[in-house]
Enzyme design. Sequence first.
Site, PDB file in Angstrom:
ATOM      1  N   GLY A  11      61.626 -32.832  83.783  1.00 22.63           N
ATOM      2  CA  GLY A  11      62.269 -33.927  84.520  1.00 22.63           C
ATOM      3  C   GLY A  11      63.625 -33.510  85.043  1.00 22.63           C
ATOM      4  O   GLY A  11      64.588 -34.283  85.000  1.00 22.63           O
ATOM      5  N   SER A  13      64.714 -32.666  88.125  1.00 19.90           N
ATOM      6  CA  SER A  13      65.014 -32.739  89.551  1.00 19.90           C
ATOM      7  C   SER A  13      65.992 -33.849  89.930  1.00 19.90           C
ATOM      8  O   SER A  13      66.466 -33.896  91.061  1.00 19.90           O
ATOM      9  CB  SER A  13      63.715 -32.911  90.356  1.00 19.90           C
ATOM     10  OG  SER A  13      63.107 -34.159  90.050  1.00 19.90           O
ATOM     11  N   ARG A  14      66.296 -34.746  88.991  1.00 19.54           N
ATOM     12  CA  ARG A  14      67.228 -35.828  89.337  1.00 19.54           C
ATOM     13  C   ARG A  14      67.873 -36.407  88.081  1.00 19.54           C
ATOM     14  O   ARG A  14      67.459 -36.109  86.964  1.00 19.54           O
ATOM     15  CB  ARG A  14      66.508 -36.943  90.097  1.00 19.54           C
ATOM     16  CG  ARG A  14      65.368 -37.585  89.346  1.00 19.54           C
ATOM     17  CD  ARG A  14      64.534 -38.471  90.268  1.00 19.54           C
ATOM     18  NE  ARG A  14      63.413 -39.104  89.568  1.00 19.54           N
ATOM     19  CZ  ARG A  14      63.454 -40.310  89.019  1.00 19.54           C
ATOM     20  NH1 ARG A  14      64.555 -41.036  89.099  1.00 19.54           N
ATOM     21  NH2 ARG A  14      62.412 -40.811  88.407  1.00 19.54           N
ATOM     22  N   VAL A  63      53.710 -33.250  82.147  1.00 19.49           N
ATOM     23  CA  VAL A  63      53.966 -32.920  80.741  1.00 19.49           C
ATOM     24  C   VAL A  63      53.032 -33.648  79.779  1.00 19.49           C
ATOM     25  O   VAL A  63      52.957 -33.293  78.598  1.00 19.49           O
ATOM     26  CB  VAL A  63      55.432 -33.196  80.356  1.00 19.49           C
ATOM     27  CG1 VAL A  63      56.369 -32.309  81.154  1.00 19.49           C
ATOM     28  CG2 VAL A  63      55.783 -34.671  80.510  1.00 19.49           C
ATOM     29  N   ASN A  89      63.359 -33.634  78.617  1.00 23.53           N
ATOM     30  CA  ASN A  89      64.069 -34.748  79.231  1.00 23.53           C
ATOM     31  C   ASN A  89      63.152 -35.703  79.991  1.00 23.53           C
ATOM     32  O   ASN A  89      63.505 -36.861  80.208  1.00 23.53           O
ATOM     33  CB  ASN A  89      65.142 -34.192  80.187  1.00 23.53           C
ATOM     34  CG  ASN A  89      65.739 -35.255  81.075  1.00 23.53           C
ATOM     35  OD1 ASN A  89      66.515 -36.100  80.631  1.00 23.53           O
ATOM     36  ND2 ASN A  89      65.356 -35.246  82.350  1.00 23.53           N
ATOM     37  N   SER A 141      66.969 -41.867  72.979  1.00 20.69           N
ATOM     38  CA  SER A 141      67.765 -42.976  73.516  1.00 20.69           C
ATOM     39  C   SER A 141      68.258 -43.826  72.361  1.00 20.69           C
ATOM     40  O   SER A 141      67.588 -43.919  71.316  1.00 20.69           O
ATOM     41  CB  SER A 141      66.907 -43.830  74.458  1.00 20.69           C
ATOM     42  OG  SER A 141      67.568 -45.037  74.783  1.00 20.69           O
ATOM     43  N   TYR A 154      59.143 -48.295  75.580  1.00 21.44           N
ATOM     44  CA  TYR A 154      60.178 -47.270  75.688  1.00 21.44           C
ATOM     45  C   TYR A 154      60.837 -47.007  74.329  1.00 21.44           C
ATOM     46  O   TYR A 154      61.037 -45.858  73.925  1.00 21.44           O
ATOM     47  CB  TYR A 154      61.227 -47.721  76.706  1.00 21.44           C
ATOM     48  CG  TYR A 154      62.271 -46.678  77.029  1.00 21.44           C
ATOM     49  CD1 TYR A 154      61.960 -45.578  77.821  1.00 21.44           C
ATOM     50  CD2 TYR A 154      63.579 -46.806  76.562  1.00 21.44           C
ATOM     51  CE1 TYR A 154      62.924 -44.629  78.134  1.00 21.44           C
ATOM     52  CE2 TYR A 154      64.546 -45.870  76.872  1.00 21.44           C
ATOM     53  CZ  TYR A 154      64.212 -44.778  77.659  1.00 21.44           C
ATOM     54  OH  TYR A 154      65.164 -43.835  77.964  1.00 21.44           O
ATOM     55  N   ALA A 156      59.557 -47.546  71.362  1.00 16.07           N
ATOM     56  CA  ALA A 156      58.586 -46.881  70.487  1.00 16.07           C
ATOM     57  C   ALA A 156      58.485 -45.397  70.817  1.00 16.07           C
ATOM     58  O   ALA A 156      58.437 -44.546  69.914  1.00 16.07           O
ATOM     59  CB  ALA A 156      57.219 -47.545  70.627  1.00 16.07           C
ATOM     60  N   LYS A 158      60.785 -43.471  72.245  1.00 20.32           N
ATOM     61  CA  LYS A 158      62.018 -42.756  71.916  1.00 20.32           C
ATOM     62  C   LYS A 158      62.262 -42.692  70.408  1.00 20.32           C
ATOM     63  O   LYS A 158      62.868 -41.735  69.913  1.00 20.32           O
ATOM     64  CB  LYS A 158      63.203 -43.408  72.633  1.00 20.32           C
ATOM     65  CG  LYS A 158      63.155 -43.248  74.152  1.00 20.32           C
ATOM     66  CD  LYS A 158      63.115 -41.786  74.575  1.00 20.32           C
ATOM     67  CE  LYS A 158      63.249 -41.605  76.080  1.00 20.32           C
ATOM     68  NZ  LYS A 158      63.262 -40.183  76.493  1.00 20.32           N
TER      69      LYS A 158
END
Length: 246
Positions: A11, A13-14, A63, A89, A141, A154, A156, A158
């Site tokens: 991840g 690229s940004r 991924v 990431n 996070s 999200y 769960a 992380k």
Amino acid sequence: MLKDQVAVVTGGSRGIGKAIALMLAKEGAHVVINYTSSDEKAKEVKSEIEIMGGKAMIYKADVSNEKSVEEFAKAVYKEFGRIDILVNNAGITKDGLVMRMKEDDFMKVIEINLKGTFLCSKHFGKLMMKARYGKIINISSVVGVMGNAGQANYAASKAGVIGLTKSLAKEFASRNINVNAVAPGFIETEMTKELTEEVKESYAKAIPLGVYGQPEDVANLVVFLSSSVSNYITGQVINLDGGMVM
């Protein structure tokens, strides 16, 4: 600090991933930028690294797909002959209250955020184990630490990354591989820019330092955990949140 080491950033690229890729390159690492959507944005990051005199490679891979990750790891090894740093990431959000959340929205977040971290750690970890050296940094996070309404999937995923980090740290320690997690809080990215000023201010009130973090704040910590000065740190989860979670 990281001269001629090979770093993979999923991840990359940004957003936070881009900041991490640029910072690792600034410290002398050869950087592999993984992405899944925008060829243009990945090429832009590669170009920025090359302009500063670094070496970069871009690689499009899902991924959450084991065959894709396995081929990705082989391609990196073929190009560089080593892998020193892996930054997991890549992540997505599909927010919603549990009562309204579709199973697909729950599972997709788990597959990218958690399964993706597992698969990349497995296949790049094999190469690190052969070399008896490596640094794996997983981006979790604070939501994985404290939970958040409307983000059960999200949170769960992380929280799972945190458990995975600790388990990998114990499994890989004998091969001189450090595995740690960074848990960012509110970081100013493209997503947060879409929030209204009122919402931003309400979130900022929950942060003792009173301001959002920047992607570069995360990148600086990743560089530290990628370097030899963190050799005695493994299995840790470091909150990067302006004091929001204490």
